[in-house]
Design a protein around this motif. Structure first.
Motif, PDB file in Angstrom:
ATOM      1  N   LEU A   1       5.465  -0.666  -1.003  1.00  0.00           N
ATOM      2  CA  LEU A   1       6.575  -1.487  -1.501  1.00  0.00           C
ATOM      3  C   LEU A   1       7.911  -0.795  -1.287  1.00  0.00           C
ATOM      4  O   LEU A   1       8.907  -1.440  -0.932  1.00  0.00           O
ATOM      5  CB  LEU A   1       6.381  -1.795  -2.985  1.00  0.00           C
ATOM      6  CG  LEU A   1       5.305  -2.818  -3.344  1.00  0.00           C
ATOM      7  CD1 LEU A   1       5.186  -2.951  -4.850  1.00  0.00           C
ATOM      8  CD2 LEU A   1       5.597  -4.178  -2.709  1.00  0.00           C
ATOM      9  N   LYS A   2       7.940   0.520  -1.478  1.00  0.00           N
ATOM     10  CA  LYS A   2       9.184   1.274  -1.258  1.00  0.00           C
ATOM     11  C   LYS A   2       9.619   1.154   0.198  1.00  0.00           C
ATOM     12  O   LYS A   2      10.809   0.948   0.498  1.00  0.00           O
ATOM     13  CB  LYS A   2       8.972   2.740  -1.632  1.00  0.00           C
ATOM     14  CG  LYS A   2      10.209   3.604  -1.409  1.00  0.00           C
ATOM     15  CD  LYS A   2       9.913   5.062  -1.746  1.00  0.00           C
ATOM     16  CE  LYS A   2      11.126   5.942  -1.434  1.00  0.00           C
ATOM     17  NZ  LYS A   2      10.837   7.378  -1.711  1.00  0.00           N
ATOM     18  N   ASN A   3       8.663   1.250   1.127  1.00  0.00           N
ATOM     19  CA  ASN A   3       9.013   1.143   2.547  1.00  0.00           C
ATOM     20  C   ASN A   3       9.423  -0.275   2.917  1.00  0.00           C
ATOM     21  O   ASN A   3      10.335  -0.468   3.728  1.00  0.00           O
ATOM     22  CB  ASN A   3       7.838   1.607   3.413  1.00  0.00           C
ATOM     23  CG  ASN A   3       7.682   3.115   3.417  1.00  0.00           C
ATOM     24  OD1 ASN A   3       8.651   3.842   3.216  1.00  0.00           O
ATOM     25  ND2 ASN A   3       6.480   3.592   3.646  1.00  0.00           N
ATOM     26  N   LEU A   4       8.776  -1.274   2.338  1.00  0.00           N
ATOM     27  CA  LEU A   4       9.199  -2.661   2.579  1.00  0.00           C
ATOM     28  C   LEU A   4      10.621  -2.866   2.070  1.00  0.00           C
ATOM     29  O   LEU A   4      11.444  -3.522   2.717  1.00  0.00           O
ATOM     30  CB  LEU A   4       8.241  -3.634   1.881  1.00  0.00           C
ATOM     31  CG  LEU A   4       6.863  -3.817   2.514  1.00  0.00           C
ATOM     32  CD1 LEU A   4       5.924  -4.564   1.572  1.00  0.00           C
ATOM     33  CD2 LEU A   4       6.954  -4.560   3.852  1.00  0.00           C
ATOM     34  N   LEU A   5      10.923  -2.284   0.923  1.00  0.00           N
ATOM     35  CA  LEU A   5      12.248  -2.402   0.331  1.00  0.00           C
ATOM     36  C   LEU A   5      13.313  -1.760   1.215  1.00  0.00           C
ATOM     37  O   LEU A   5      14.350  -2.372   1.518  1.00  0.00           O
ATOM     38  CB  LEU A   5      12.243  -1.736  -1.048  1.00  0.00           C
ATOM     39  CG  LEU A   5      13.588  -1.620  -1.783  1.00  0.00           C
ATOM     40  CD1 LEU A   5      14.075  -2.987  -2.218  1.00  0.00           C
ATOM     41  CD2 LEU A   5      13.456  -0.703  -2.996  1.00  0.00           C
ATOM     42  N   THR A   6      13.052  -0.526   1.654  1.00  0.00           N
ATOM     43  CA  THR A   6      14.068   0.190   2.427  1.00  0.00           C
ATOM     44  C   THR A   6      14.243  -0.401   3.825  1.00  0.00           C
ATOM     45  O   THR A   6      15.351  -0.417   4.356  1.00  0.00           O
ATOM     46  CB  THR A   6      13.719   1.685   2.555  1.00  0.00           C
ATOM     47  OG1 THR A   6      12.428   1.834   3.149  1.00  0.00           O
ATOM     48  CG2 THR A   6      13.738   2.365   1.208  1.00  0.00           C
ATOM     49  N   GLN A   7      13.177  -0.908   4.422  1.00  0.00           N
ATOM     50  CA  GLN A   7      13.272  -1.414   5.787  1.00  0.00           C
ATOM     51  C   GLN A   7      13.731  -2.869   5.858  1.00  0.00           C
ATOM     52  O   GLN A   7      14.376  -3.276   6.819  1.00  0.00           O
ATOM     53  CB  GLN A   7      11.928  -1.281   6.505  1.00  0.00           C
ATOM     54  CG  GLN A   7      11.306   0.119   6.473  1.00  0.00           C
ATOM     55  CD  GLN A   7      12.252   1.206   6.946  1.00  0.00           C
ATOM     56  OE1 GLN A   7      12.720   2.014   6.158  1.00  0.00           O
ATOM     57  NE2 GLN A   7      12.551   1.233   8.223  1.00  0.00           N
ATOM     58  N   LEU A   8      13.373  -3.666   4.858  1.00  0.00           N
ATOM     59  CA  LEU A   8      13.702  -5.103   4.899  1.00  0.00           C
ATOM     60  C   LEU A   8      14.875  -5.485   4.010  1.00  0.00           C
ATOM     61  O   LEU A   8      15.467  -6.542   4.197  1.00  0.00           O
ATOM     62  CB  LEU A   8      12.468  -5.932   4.495  1.00  0.00           C
ATOM     63  CG  LEU A   8      11.214  -5.758   5.344  1.00  0.00           C
ATOM     64  CD1 LEU A   8      10.104  -6.663   4.829  1.00  0.00           C
ATOM     65  CD2 LEU A   8      11.488  -6.039   6.818  1.00  0.00           C
ATOM     66  N   GLY A   9      15.181  -4.631   3.030  1.00  0.00           N
ATOM     67  CA  GLY A   9      16.268  -4.948   2.097  1.00  0.00           C
ATOM     68  C   GLY A   9      15.728  -5.466   0.779  1.00  0.00           C
ATOM     69  O   GLY A   9      14.668  -6.103   0.724  1.00  0.00           O
ATOM     70  N   GLY A  10      16.471  -5.216  -0.275  1.00  0.00           N
ATOM     71  CA  GLY A  10      15.998  -5.541  -1.613  1.00  0.00           C
ATOM     72  C   GLY A  10      16.057  -7.002  -1.987  1.00  0.00           C
ATOM     73  O   GLY A  10      15.466  -7.422  -2.984  1.00  0.00           O
TER      74      GLY A  10
END
Length: 291
Positions: free
Chosen positions: A181-190
């Motif tokens: 989830l952290k990587n999805l957040l940082t790569q795709l945006g919050g």
């Protein structure tokens, strides 16, 4: 070219049936699936101990043989030989559809190559089950399954998906959920919409819906248990290389791009964080590989 008539009684070979099993609730087993397991000559199971519990529940007496990712090479020739002898085989995974993030694909390919009929049965699938209750657009969708377990490779995979417009479906184990989830957040945006779908069809089934920022906060404040399906909205405003010089770049590469163009490291990190609607500390930690 290959043409299959699934129920051609003139075939001298046996048939490979692909039989879905419940993803949690045993009542989701279909009547047809039970009949096939009962009538097959052999069941090729991902984990014979796990499948035996299912067979006992439905009073199925059919003999099992193990077929999993670690014995595929040696087992496929054996199963093909049995099918050519006229033996009917039902292939099952531990839960859900065979071949979907589970063993089966290589056996299907081998059967097609040998002109052995492959008959799929409909049934439970965690990805589609999660998708229709997620509240996100159900079509078009892009099924990805499990992302890489290695953080750097996982971030690269997510970067490749950043401009996809389809709703995306991922699977994840509980002990890796927070990092993914952290990587999805940082790569795709919050601000991307997402849904965490936990323990589907089971007693503790749960849906956590919100932005990637919000579901990350939930994950970091909750004891994570159970298997998860992660649904993430597609990019409503995809960018091409011509639209944006940063398109296709990872977060780390974007920071480097701004540094090369005159910003300090801290300024570049702040800029990338703002671009992605993230806290500066999130980008800082990733860029400096701080766990």
């Amino acid at each position: 070219m290959d043409t299959q008539k699934s129920f051609d009684t003139l075939s001298e070979y046996g048939t490979l049936y692909l039989v879905p099993t419940p993803i949690g609730n045993l009542d989701d087993m279909t009547f047809r699936a039970v009949k096939i397991l009962q009538s097959a000559d052999l069941i090729a199971a991902e984990d014979t101990r796990n499948t035996q519990k299912l067979l006992n529940h439905f009073d199925v007496q059919t003999k099992q043989i193990s077929f999993h990712e670690h014995n595929t090479a040696e087992r496929i020739p054996e199963l093909i030989s049995k099918l050519k002898q006229g033996i009917t085989i039902a292939q099952v995974s531990d839960a859900g559809m065979p071949s979907i993030s589970d063993p089966g694909h290589e056996l299907v390919v081998a059967c097609i190559r040998e002109h052995i009929n492959v008959v799929p049965l409909p049934g439970a699938n965690a990805g589609i089950t999660a998708l229709i209750a997620s509240g996100l657009l159900p079509q078009p969708f892009y099924f990805y399954g499990f992302l890489s377990r290695k953080p750097k490779e996982q971030r690269a995979e997510i970067d490749e998906l950043r401009n996809r417009e389809e709703t995306m479906i991922f699977y994840e184990a509980p002990h890796r959920l927070k990092k993914t989830l952290k990587n999805l957040l940082t790569q795709l945006g919050g601000d991307r919409q997402a849904a965490l779908c936990r323990e589907l069809t089971k007693k503790h089934e749960e849906f956590i819906r919100g932005t990637l920022d919000q579901v990350n906060e939930w994950a970091n404040s909750t004891e994570i248990r159970g298997e998860f399906v992660i649904i993430v909205s597609g990019n409503a405003h995809p960018q091409t290389q011509g639209d944006d010089p940063l398109a296709g770049m990872s977060v780390d590469q974007q920071v480097d791009f701004y540094i090369e163009n005159g910003l300090s490291v801290n300024e570049a990190i702040k800029k990338v964080a703002k671009d992605h609607h993230l806290k500066k500390q999130v980008i800082y930690n990733q860029y400096h590989d701080i766990k």
